[in-house]
Write an enzyme that holds these catalytic residues in place. Sequence first.
Site, short mmCIF file in Angstrom:
data_model
loop_
_atom_site.label_atom_id
_atom_site.label_comp_id
_atom_site.label_asym_id
_atom_site.label_seq_id
_atom_site.Cartn_x
_atom_site.Cartn_y
_atom_site.Cartn_z
N LYS A 178 -8.59 -6.98 -3.82
CA LYS A 178 -9.50 -6.66 -2.84
C LYS A 178 -10.97 -6.89 -3.21
CE LYS A 178 -10.44 -2.55 0.03
NZ LYS A 178 -11.98 -2.41 0.23
N GLU B 129 -12.26 -12.35 3.90
CA GLU B 129 -13.60 -11.73 3.30
C GLU B 129 -14.72 -13.08 2.97
OE1 GLU B 129 -13.13 -8.78 3.42
OE2 GLU B 129 -14.51 -7.65 1.99
N SER C 289 -8.97 -1.07 9.06
CA SER C 289 -9.45 -0.73 7.83
C SER C 289 -8.02 -0.52 6.82
CB SER C 289 -10.18 0.12 7.55
OG SER C 289 -10.81 0.55 6.45
S1 IVH Z 1 -6.13 -6.82 4.17
C1 IVH Z 1 -5.09 -4.58 8.47
N1 IVH Z 1 -6.80 -7.79 2.13
O1 IVH Z 1 -10.90 -4.30 2.61
C2 IVH Z 1 -5.78 -4.59 7.17
N2 IVH Z 1 -8.15 -6.50 3.18
O2 IVH Z 1 -10.77 -1.51 3.34
C3 IVH Z 1 -6.24 -6.17 6.83
N3 IVH Z 1 -10.36 -6.53 1.89
O3 IVH Z 1 -11.92 -4.47 6.09
C4 IVH Z 1 -6.98 -6.06 5.67
N4 IVH Z 1 -9.90 -7.58 0.31
O4 IVH Z 1 -12.86 -6.34 4.42
C5 IVH Z 1 -7.17 -7.40 2.98
N5 IVH Z 1 -7.38 -9.12 0.21
C6 IVH Z 1 -7.52 -8.09 1.01
C7 IVH Z 1 -9.10 -7.83 1.29
C8 IVH Z 1 -9.29 -7.03 2.25
C9 IVH Z 1 -10.90 -7.06 0.80
C10 IVH Z 1 -11.46 -5.77 2.87
C11 IVH Z 1 -11.35 -6.03 4.20
C12 IVH Z 1 -11.01 -4.60 5.00
C13 IVH Z 1 -11.05 -3.68 3.80
C14 IVH Z 1 -10.40 -2.62 4.13
#
Ligand code: IVH
Length: 752
Positions: free
Chosen positions: A89, A147, A53
């Site tokens: 995000k 996602e 996360s």
């Molecule tokens: S990177 C090691 N990039 O946010 C981390 N996550 O709070 C890899 N998410 O579980 C995640 N947009 O479901 C990343 N552009 C993005 C994202 C993203 C949404 C979500 C993802 C993750 C959560 C973490």
Amino acid sequence: MSNTPIALEQRNAALEAAFPHLIRDDSPSKSVGAATTAQAKFSKITHAVPMLSLDNAFSRDDVADFIGRARRFLGLDETAPLPLTAEPKIDGLSLSLRYEKGVLVHGATRGDGREGEDVTANARTLATVPHRLAGSGWPDVIDVRGEVYLRHADFAALNEAQAQAGLPPYANPRNAAAGSLRQLDPAITARRPLSFFAYAWGEASAAFAATQMEAVARFADWGFATNPDMVLCADTDALIAHYDSLARRRAGLGYDIDGVVYKVNDLALQARLGFVTRFPRWAIAHKFPPERAQTILEAIDIQVGRTGALTPVARLKPVTVGGVVVSNATLHNEDFIAGRAQDKATGGPVRGGKDLRPGDLVTIQRAGDVIPQIVDVDVGARSPDSVPFAFPTICPCPLQTACNRDEGEDAAVVRRCSGEFACPFQRLRHLELFVSRKAYDIDGLGPRQLQDFFDRGLVKEPADIFRLKDHRDTLLTLEGYGETSVDNLLAAIEARRQISLARFIFGLGVRHVGETTGGVLARTHGSWSAFKAAVDAAAAGRPGPDYLLLEALHGLGPKALGILLDRVAAGGLHVQADLFASTADLLPVSGLADLPAPARRALADAFPVWSDFEATVKAAAANRPGDAWIGFAAADGVGPVAADALIDFFAEPHNADAVARLLAEVTPVDAVAPKADSAVTGKTVVFTGSLEKMTRDEAKAKALSLGAKVSGSVSAKTDLVVAGPGAGSKLAKATELGIRVISEDEWLELAG
Ligand code: IVH
């Protein structure tokens, strides 16, 4: 080897992975909606690299701290460049797609991060998930992560279809996307227009990029959709500028985002930075504050619930908040509108005590899943002739029944229509509960259809639903109904003529008798006739008002009350007193001198005059709760409030008659009595973590049938905890309290 379609498909995928040059154009792995066979349950997939996360930042300072920490960790001074990427995000759910030799072999949800659900068949139905990677240069093994989300337009269309099918709407695009991806039947997922953005990866058998930017560019080469709003930033100022830009454009993106993710661009630096337990040190999510907007409160509508509660709803001039058009907001109750309710955060009155009036300019806030709230009102913008909102004291239905203020024990103020069965609104709400999933679960009969049938006089009460078959010709004339839909509906209704006793009781719609209580009552009494006889017997033994008055006295415990009433019943108050003698004076000489002092004080305070005291305790002694009432209310999950609600329900002739008419149409099926001699009879069991051989519902049903009680939380009363993988705080608590903990296999053995 198993030859189920899923197993065959997995074999095919494995073969295709080994011999990609032999993949045929008509391979099942290439068709949308491949493997359209529904499974009973998803199997689990362990992530080769855990799905972590992100830590959150809420301000510019938080972002600067994050960069400062990364610099210190890497030993970079302030002048050394540290480029970071910034990208939306996405508010969806993450999916990990494993490719072997360029062929998709499986797809898994995040799950607990270590282990997710195998949603391969569903993932294949997404248009933006390539079954084979395009281009070249991909590692032999790579988990592409990203996602799954629903665009606003697709979300609106899906909810429209849900409503047409008589199904409840999804609350927001994320829930809808999650619900769609987790369909056991991939054919259903295939019909849902889910989208996917690739932005990360798990295991990779070889390096394929030197930077985050480059990695995402490779994903695009391989056929994935990547987010167009990903940029490379030199410093905090640039990150914040992109954040501000996305915040401004948020409503127009066409999908929900809840912040901006910043990632160190250089993958060698990412590797050095590594992870702290759940988060990478090289990335952070800069969250948007709950979105606010100003709009006009056009009207305050009053809805009437199943139990007659009047619920005010704000009708707003539609406004976009956080990417979603909002036209309704919750108003809670009349005290919230008047500005008298308490603000939980500040302890003071809501909105500083300002009331709400139709026509007001209000500020609304939407945060995540929560229903939009009105957080402020611009009193200065109010027209001089505006008047405070008068909360209705009569029901908005044509009968205009009086609505009384009901201040429950939890100090929740509710104004309630006293019309009950006569009130058309309450009838409709009851019909909605009756057909709902946890009651009769009738496909094709939802709020829309019920309203229509109700307005046409076809269905006024539950029994009428089972007589709809006599109106087949009328149904065929209704808009939206053809032979097939009418016959499907009538068949769905016929299928419910036999109904479990638990659902039958829940479906009555008695206040305070929910699904769980319905289940307890069914298991406790077994049959409808035994249940009904128990209610009738309990009614005769119901405690009277004088008893309840004494029971509620502070300082008079159940033991003292018992002694007092036993003494009175035995004729023990031999005091000759004039009309106004004080209770305080007479108690010590009345044969009650041995009552504990706090009890005597409580009685003397409540009844200053002896004659009042004497009349009340004599009446209370005569209407103490009888054994039948005590026994009925004592069952776990029933309690005195539900017991009395059931007694009141059947005492009302209209209800009793409606139940009789329903019983002419349906047959409640006896509940199987729980085992009285199993290893867990009478024990309280808690299930925690994930179960692999059965669903939670199955496990729970089994435990109940063995005579156990199932609880959701661990306490000193818990006898047994069944813990599966991923068990966390409940397991820790059980260990701390020394409660017996067993595995799923041990449970299966115990349960036989
Ligand atoms: S990177 C090691 N990039 O946010 C981390 N996550 O709070 C890899 N998410 O579980 C995640 N947009 O479901 C990343 N552009 C993005 C994202 C993203 C949404 C979500 C993802 C993750 C959560 C973490």
